[in-house]
Write a protein that holds these residues in place. Structure first.
Motif, PDB file in Angstrom:
ATOM      1  N   ARG A  51       0.826  -1.211   0.000  1.00 54.78           N
ATOM      2  CA  ARG A  51       0.000   0.000   0.000  1.00 54.78           C
ATOM      3  C   ARG A  51       0.855   1.254   0.000  1.00 54.78           C
ATOM      4  O   ARG A  51       0.399   2.319  -0.374  1.00 54.78           O
ATOM      5  CB  ARG A  51      -0.946  -0.006   1.193  1.00 54.78           C
ATOM      6  N   SER A  52       2.121   1.146   0.428  1.00 53.06           N
ATOM      7  CA  SER A  52       2.983   2.317   0.467  1.00 53.06           C
ATOM      8  C   SER A  52       3.703   2.536  -0.856  1.00 53.06           C
ATOM      9  O   SER A  52       4.351   3.539  -1.064  1.00 53.06           O
ATOM     10  CB  SER A  52       4.030   2.160   1.584  1.00 53.06           C
ATOM     11  N   GLU A  53       3.613   1.578  -1.769  1.00 52.86           N
ATOM     12  CA  GLU A  53       4.297   1.711  -3.041  1.00 52.86           C
ATOM     13  C   GLU A  53       3.480   2.591  -3.984  1.00 52.86           C
ATOM     14  O   GLU A  53       2.277   2.705  -3.889  1.00 52.86           O
ATOM     15  CB  GLU A  53       4.491   0.326  -3.680  1.00 52.86           C
ATOM     16  N   LYS A  54       4.207   3.187  -4.960  1.00 50.64           N
ATOM     17  CA  LYS A  54       3.555   4.056  -5.935  1.00 50.64           C
ATOM     18  C   LYS A  54       2.435   3.317  -6.657  1.00 50.64           C
ATOM     19  O   LYS A  54       2.643   2.256  -7.210  1.00 50.64           O
ATOM     20  CB  LYS A  54       4.577   4.545  -6.954  1.00 50.64           C
ATOM     21  N   GLY A  55       1.252   3.892  -6.643  1.00 54.08           N
ATOM     22  CA  GLY A  55       0.147   3.357  -7.410  1.00 54.08           C
ATOM     23  C   GLY A  55      -0.653   2.280  -6.726  1.00 54.08           C
ATOM     24  O   GLY A  55      -1.674   1.873  -7.230  1.00 54.08           O
ATOM     25  N   VAL A  62      -3.353  -3.560 -15.034  1.00 56.37           N
ATOM     26  CA  VAL A  62      -1.927  -3.853 -15.210  1.00 56.37           C
ATOM     27  C   VAL A  62      -1.648  -5.351 -15.289  1.00 56.37           C
ATOM     28  O   VAL A  62      -0.586  -5.760 -15.752  1.00 56.37           O
ATOM     29  CB  VAL A  62      -1.069  -3.228 -14.084  1.00 56.37           C
ATOM     30  N   SER A  63      -2.595  -6.183 -14.855  1.00 60.88           N
ATOM     31  CA  SER A  63      -2.406  -7.632 -14.902  1.00 60.88           C
ATOM     32  C   SER A  63      -2.795  -8.230 -16.248  1.00 60.88           C
ATOM     33  O   SER A  63      -2.408  -9.357 -16.562  1.00 60.88           O
ATOM     34  CB  SER A  63      -3.227  -8.314 -13.795  1.00 60.88           C
ATOM     35  N   VAL A  64      -3.576  -7.489 -17.027  1.00 59.99           N
ATOM     36  CA  VAL A  64      -4.079  -8.013 -18.306  1.00 59.99           C
ATOM     37  C   VAL A  64      -3.731  -7.080 -19.461  1.00 59.99           C
ATOM     38  O   VAL A  64      -4.443  -6.994 -20.450  1.00 59.99           O
ATOM     39  CB  VAL A  64      -5.604  -8.256 -18.241  1.00 59.99           C
ATOM     40  N   ALA A  65      -2.598  -6.400 -19.332  1.00 60.84           N
ATOM     41  CA  ALA A  65      -2.172  -5.434 -20.347  1.00 60.84           C
ATOM     42  C   ALA A  65      -1.045  -5.990 -21.203  1.00 60.84           C
ATOM     43  O   ALA A  65      -0.327  -5.227 -21.868  1.00 60.84           O
ATOM     44  CB  ALA A  65      -1.722  -4.136 -19.663  1.00 60.84           C
ATOM     45  N   GLY A  66      -0.897  -7.301 -21.210  1.00 64.19           N
ATOM     46  CA  GLY A  66       0.154  -7.913 -22.011  1.00 64.19           C
ATOM     47  C   GLY A  66      -0.149  -7.860 -23.497  1.00 64.19           C
ATOM     48  O   GLY A  66      -1.236  -7.467 -23.934  1.00 64.19           O
ATOM     49  N   ARG A  67       0.840  -8.271 -24.249  1.00 58.91           N
ATOM     50  CA  ARG A  67       0.696  -8.333 -25.712  1.00 58.91           C
ATOM     51  C   ARG A  67       0.782  -9.799 -26.135  1.00 58.91           C
ATOM     52  O   ARG A  67       1.595 -10.557 -25.616  1.00 58.91           O
ATOM     53  CB  ARG A  67       1.792  -7.519 -26.397  1.00 58.91           C
ATOM     54  N   TRP A  84      -1.689   0.070 -23.311  1.00 56.76           N
ATOM     55  CA  TRP A  84      -2.403   1.167 -22.658  1.00 56.76           C
ATOM     56  C   TRP A  84      -1.516   1.982 -21.710  1.00 56.76           C
ATOM     57  O   TRP A  84      -1.989   2.582 -20.742  1.00 56.76           O
ATOM     58  CB  TRP A  84      -3.640   0.630 -21.932  1.00 56.76           C
ATOM     59  N   ASN A  85      -0.211   1.987 -22.001  1.00 51.10           N
ATOM     60  CA  ASN A  85       0.758   2.761 -21.200  1.00 51.10           C
ATOM     61  C   ASN A  85       0.749   2.374 -19.723  1.00 51.10           C
ATOM     62  O   ASN A  85       1.007   3.217 -18.851  1.00 51.10           O
ATOM     63  CB  ASN A  85       0.510   4.270 -21.337  1.00 51.10           C
ATOM     64  N   CYS A  86       0.435   1.126 -19.435  1.00 55.07           N
ATOM     65  CA  CYS A  86       0.444   0.678 -18.037  1.00 55.07           C
ATOM     66  C   CYS A  86       1.863   0.711 -17.484  1.00 55.07           C
ATOM     67  O   CYS A  86       2.829   0.403 -18.178  1.00 55.07           O
ATOM     68  CB  CYS A  86      -0.128  -0.736 -17.924  1.00 55.07           C
ATOM     69  N   ASP A  87       1.974   1.079 -16.225  1.00 54.59           N
ATOM     70  CA  ASP A  87       3.255   1.205 -15.542  1.00 54.59           C
ATOM     71  C   ASP A  87       3.847  -0.177 -15.265  1.00 54.59           C
ATOM     72  O   ASP A  87       3.236  -0.991 -14.573  1.00 54.59           O
ATOM     73  CB  ASP A  87       3.054   1.975 -14.238  1.00 54.59           C
ATOM     74  N   ASN A  88       5.037  -0.434 -15.792  1.00 54.08           N
ATOM     75  CA  ASN A  88       5.655  -1.755 -15.653  1.00 54.08           C
ATOM     76  C   ASN A  88       6.034  -2.097 -14.219  1.00 54.08           C
ATOM     77  O   ASN A  88       5.871  -3.238 -13.790  1.00 54.08           O
ATOM     78  CB  ASN A  88       6.884  -1.863 -16.553  1.00 54.08           C
ATOM     79  N   THR A  89       6.536  -1.120 -13.486  1.00 51.96           N
ATOM     80  CA  THR A  89       6.932  -1.385 -12.103  1.00 51.96           C
ATOM     81  C   THR A  89       5.720  -1.748 -11.266  1.00 51.96           C
ATOM     82  O   THR A  89       5.738  -2.724 -10.503  1.00 51.96           O
ATOM     83  CB  THR A  89       7.651  -0.155 -11.503  1.00 51.96           C
TER      84      THR A  89
END
Length: 198
Positions: free
Chosen positions: A4-8, A187-192, A66-71
Motif C-alpha cells: 500500500r505504500s508503493e507508488k500506485g 496492469v495484470s491483463v495489459a500484455g501483448r 495502454w501505457n500501463c506502468d511496468n513497475t
C-alpha cells in the motif's frame, strides 16, 4: 514490504472487500462454490507457489498495452496476493479510447496476461462496450463476467482470488446479484499476444 505504500498501490475498497470475503469464507468453511460456480474453473493454491520471479516464472513484458506502468504491474502481478492498483487507475490510462477503437474494428477487446501474453479475457460478450465500461466505472476496476473469461488459462481460488495458470495475480471475484464479477487489475491483463499465444 507493505504494497500500500508503493507508488500506485493503495489500500482500497477492493482490498477491504477481499479481506472481508476471505474472513467470511473462513467462517463458512471457505466454500469454493461461493466464488467459483460453473462455468468458473477452481484453482489450487499450488499455482501461486514461489517461482523464479515471485509467483511467476517471468517478469511482466517490457512494453505493456495502454501505457500501463511496468513497475506497478510487476509488483501486483508477481509479488502480491491481495492488494490492487488504485480504484480508477484504468481510467488514468488511454485504455478506454484505445479499447473502443479495437472494439469498433474487431467487435471485441482481448486482454492478455502481462507476464506471458496468454489470452485471459475477451470483452464485451452479451453486452455492449459502453455497458462494459459503465460497470467497470461503477466498481472501480475492469469488470468481467463468466462468458468473458478464458477458462483455459484463468482460475479462481476458494477465497475469490482470480489468477492465471502461470501464477499471475489478476484480481478477485466479487459476486453481485447478477452473478460472478471478476474485478481485474488492468496492469495484470495489459500484455501483448506473442507468436505462441495468438
Amino acid at each position: 514490504t507493505d504494497l500500500r505504500s508503493e507508488k500506485g498501490i493503495k489500500g482500497t475498497n477492493m482490498n477491504l472487500r477481499s479481506v472481508v470475503t476471505s474472513f467470511l469464507g473462513f467462517l463458512g468453511g471457505a466454500n469454493p462454490e461461493k466464488y467459483c460456480s460453473p462455468p468458473c474453473v477452481p484453482g489450487d493454491e499450488s499455482i501461486m507457489k514461489p517461482k523464479e520471479h515471485g509467483t511467476s516464472h517471468t517478469p511482466v513484458q517490457p512494453n505493456l498495452r495502454w501505457n500501463c506502468d511496468n513497475t506497478l504491474a510487476d509488483r501486483i502481478c508477481n509479488f502480491n496476493r491481495h492488494n490492487a492498483e488504485y480504484r480508477g487507475y484504468w481510467q488514468s490510462t488511454p485504455f478506454v479510447a484505445q479499447a473502443r477503437k479495437e472494439y469498433e474494428e474487431k467487435g471485441e477487446v482481448n486482454f492478455y496476461d502481462s507476464n506471458t501474453g496468454s489470452l485471459l479475457f475477451t470483452a464485451p460478450k452479451g453486452r455492449t462496450f459502453d455497458e462494459f465500461v459503465r460497470e467497470s466505472i461503477s466498481h472501480g476496476w475492469p469488470s468481467f463476467r463468466d462468458e468473458e473469461v478464458n477458462w483455459d488459462y484463468v482460475r479462481c481460488l476458494k477465497n475469490g482470488e482470480a489468477i492465471s495458470l502461470d501464477g499471475t495475480h489478476l484480481g478477485h471475484n466479487l459476486p453481485d446479484f447478477s452473478g460472478s464479477r471478476y474485478c481485474i487489475n488492468l496492469v495484470s491483463v495489459a500484455g501483448r499476444a506473442t507468436t505462441t499465444t495468438k
